[in-house]
Design a protein around this motif. Structure first.
Motif, PDB file in Angstrom:
ATOM      1  N   ALA A  40      11.981   8.977  -1.420  1.00  0.00           N
ATOM      2  CA  ALA A  40      12.487   8.482  -0.018  1.00  0.00           C
ATOM      3  C   ALA A  40      11.015   7.933   0.750  1.00  0.00           C
ATOM      4  N   ASP A  41      11.301   7.480   1.890  1.00  0.00           N
ATOM      5  CA  ASP A  41      10.211   6.986   2.851  1.00  0.00           C
ATOM      6  C   ASP A  41       9.379   8.230   3.124  1.00  0.00           C
ATOM      7  N   THR A  42       8.105   8.056   2.834  1.00  0.00           N
ATOM      8  CA  THR A  42       7.253   9.180   3.138  1.00  0.00           C
ATOM      9  C   THR A  42       6.272   8.935   4.089  1.00  0.00           C
ATOM     10  N   LEU A  43       6.427   7.851   5.078  1.00  0.00           N
ATOM     11  CA  LEU A  43       5.570   7.620   5.977  1.00  0.00           C
ATOM     12  C   LEU A  43       5.214   8.916   7.344  1.00  0.00           C
ATOM     13  N   HIS A  44       6.456   9.553   7.600  1.00  0.00           N
ATOM     14  CA  HIS A  44       6.125  10.397   8.666  1.00  0.00           C
ATOM     15  C   HIS A  44       5.750  11.760   7.877  1.00  0.00           C
ATOM     16  N   GLN A  45       6.114  12.002   6.716  1.00  0.00           N
ATOM     17  CA  GLN A  45       5.606  12.925   6.027  1.00  0.00           C
ATOM     18  C   GLN A  45       4.254  12.884   5.953  1.00  0.00           C
ATOM     19  N   ASN A  46       3.967  11.705   5.307  1.00  0.00           N
ATOM     20  CA  ASN A  46       2.260  11.761   5.229  1.00  0.00           C
ATOM     21  C   ASN A  46       1.281  11.872   6.492  1.00  0.00           C
ATOM     22  N   GLN A  47       2.240  11.432   7.496  1.00  0.00           N
ATOM     23  CA  GLN A  47       1.275  11.507   8.888  1.00  0.00           C
ATOM     24  C   GLN A  47       1.386  13.006   9.398  1.00  0.00           C
ATOM     25  N   ALA A  48       2.528  13.501   9.011  1.00  0.00           N
ATOM     26  CA  ALA A  48       2.215  15.115   9.399  1.00  0.00           C
ATOM     27  C   ALA A  48       1.379  16.023   8.492  1.00  0.00           C
TER      28      ALA A  48
ATOM     29  N   TYR B 108     -11.410  12.320  21.608  1.00  0.00           N
ATOM     30  CA  TYR B 108     -11.900  12.300  20.155  1.00  0.00           C
ATOM     31  C   TYR B 108     -10.632  12.766  19.090  1.00  0.00           C
ATOM     32  N   TRP B 109      -9.900  13.310  19.820  1.00  0.00           N
ATOM     33  CA  TRP B 109      -8.583  13.639  18.829  1.00  0.00           C
ATOM     34  C   TRP B 109      -7.831  12.211  18.323  1.00  0.00           C
ATOM     35  N   ARG B 110      -7.670  11.366  19.456  1.00  0.00           N
ATOM     36  CA  ARG B 110      -7.118  10.188  19.159  1.00  0.00           C
ATOM     37  C   ARG B 110      -7.804   9.139  18.172  1.00  0.00           C
ATOM     38  N   THR B 111      -9.159   9.220  18.387  1.00  0.00           N
ATOM     39  CA  THR B 111      -9.958   8.400  17.418  1.00  0.00           C
ATOM     40  C   THR B 111      -9.991   9.078  16.038  1.00  0.00           C
ATOM     41  N   LEU B 112      -9.994  10.485  16.013  1.00  0.00           N
ATOM     42  CA  LEU B 112      -9.945  10.975  14.747  1.00  0.00           C
ATOM     43  C   LEU B 112      -8.539  10.834  13.745  1.00  0.00           C
ATOM     44  N   ILE B 113      -7.603  10.816  14.614  1.00  0.00           N
ATOM     45  CA  ILE B 113      -6.174  10.509  14.058  1.00  0.00           C
ATOM     46  C   ILE B 113      -6.112   9.309  13.387  1.00  0.00           C
TER      47      ILE B 113
ATOM     48  N   GLU C  79      -5.870   5.451   9.015  1.00  0.00           N
ATOM     49  CA  GLU C  79      -6.261   4.151   8.413  1.00  0.00           C
ATOM     50  C   GLU C  79      -6.952   4.200   7.038  1.00  0.00           C
ATOM     51  N   MET C  80      -7.659   5.521   6.993  1.00  0.00           N
ATOM     52  CA  MET C  80      -8.025   5.838   5.615  1.00  0.00           C
ATOM     53  C   MET C  80      -7.032   6.079   4.692  1.00  0.00           C
ATOM     54  N   ASP C  81      -5.735   6.465   5.182  1.00  0.00           N
ATOM     55  CA  ASP C  81      -4.575   6.384   4.138  1.00  0.00           C
ATOM     56  C   ASP C  81      -4.007   5.128   4.037  1.00  0.00           C
ATOM     57  N   ARG C  82      -4.527   4.119   4.565  1.00  0.00           N
ATOM     58  CA  ARG C  82      -4.169   2.634   4.573  1.00  0.00           C
ATOM     59  C   ARG C  82      -2.938   2.400   5.336  1.00  0.00           C
TER      60      ARG C  82
ATOM     61  N   SER D 141       3.318  16.324  22.974  1.00  0.00           N
ATOM     62  CA  SER D 141       3.460  15.697  21.799  1.00  0.00           C
ATOM     63  C   SER D 141       2.522  14.957  21.312  1.00  0.00           C
ATOM     64  N   ILE D 142       2.451  14.344  19.972  1.00  0.00           N
ATOM     65  CA  ILE D 142       1.308  13.254  19.538  1.00  0.00           C
ATOM     66  C   ILE D 142       2.437  12.207  19.137  1.00  0.00           C
ATOM     67  N   GLU D 143       2.233  11.191  19.661  1.00  0.00           N
ATOM     68  CA  GLU D 143       3.168   9.825  19.312  1.00  0.00           C
ATOM     69  C   GLU D 143       2.490   8.934  18.503  1.00  0.00           C
ATOM     70  N   ILE D 144       2.747   8.690  17.508  1.00  0.00           N
ATOM     71  CA  ILE D 144       1.829   7.713  16.523  1.00  0.00           C
ATOM     72  C   ILE D 144       3.173   6.488  16.148  1.00  0.00           C
ATOM     73  N   ASP D 145       2.334   5.367  16.341  1.00  0.00           N
ATOM     74  CA  ASP D 145       3.020   3.967  16.143  1.00  0.00           C
ATOM     75  C   ASP D 145       2.210   3.437  14.906  1.00  0.00           C
ATOM     76  N   ALA D 146       2.693   3.616  13.561  1.00  0.00           N
ATOM     77  CA  ALA D 146       1.946   3.232  12.433  1.00  0.00           C
ATOM     78  C   ALA D 146       2.695   2.659  11.366  1.00  0.00           C
ATOM     79  N   GLN D 147       2.453   1.934  10.267  1.00  0.00           N
ATOM     80  CA  GLN D 147       3.091   1.395   9.163  1.00  0.00           C
ATOM     81  C   GLN D 147       2.343   1.195   8.113  1.00  0.00           C
ATOM     82  N   TYR D 148       2.933   1.201   6.769  1.00  0.00           N
ATOM     83  CA  TYR D 148       2.102   0.992   5.659  1.00  0.00           C
ATOM     84  C   TYR D 148       2.215  -0.446   5.503  1.00  0.00           C
TER      85      TYR D 148
END
Length: 101
Positions: free
Chosen positions: A30-38, A69-74, A79-82, A94-101
């Motif tokens: 299945a889609d692994t975006l959120h799994q990979n982010q976690a 610092y944490w926002r920059t690290l995340i 981005e290293m995960d493309r 919470s931490i809210e992330i708006d990102a896509q492959y």
């Protein structure tokens, strides 16, 4: 991106057998975006043997008061995960992330 789905950091394996008894399917894909982010957020550097520089170790964020610092690290780790990161928002709950492959 599609990949093998994990539940509690373990691969979900549900083998189905054909009429001859051979396994014809078994891994849930299945889609692994959120799994990979976690996983990236959870892992500490050095925990992933294949990529020792991967991980944010957000459990260390608990008593820290430097959200920049944490926002920059995340962002760097995603981005290293493309992943293309549009926005990261860190709040006290919470931490809210708006990102896509």
């Amino acid at each position: 991106m599609k990949g093998i789905t994990l539940i509690d950091y373990e691969a979900v394996i549900q083998p189905r057998r054909g009429p001859d008894g051979k396994i014809i399917s078994g891994l849930i894909v299945a889609d692994t975006l959120h799994q990979n982010q976690a996983l990236i957020l959870h892992l500490h550097k050095g925990e992933l043997k294949e990529r020792p520089m991967t991980g944010c170790g957000i459990s260390d964020m608990l008593l820290d008061n430097d959200p920049i610092y944490w926002r920059t690290l995340i962002r760097e780790q995603l981005e290293m995960d493309r992943q293309t990161v549009t926005n990261i928002k860190i709040t006290t709950k919470s931490i809210e992330i708006d990102a896509q492959y």
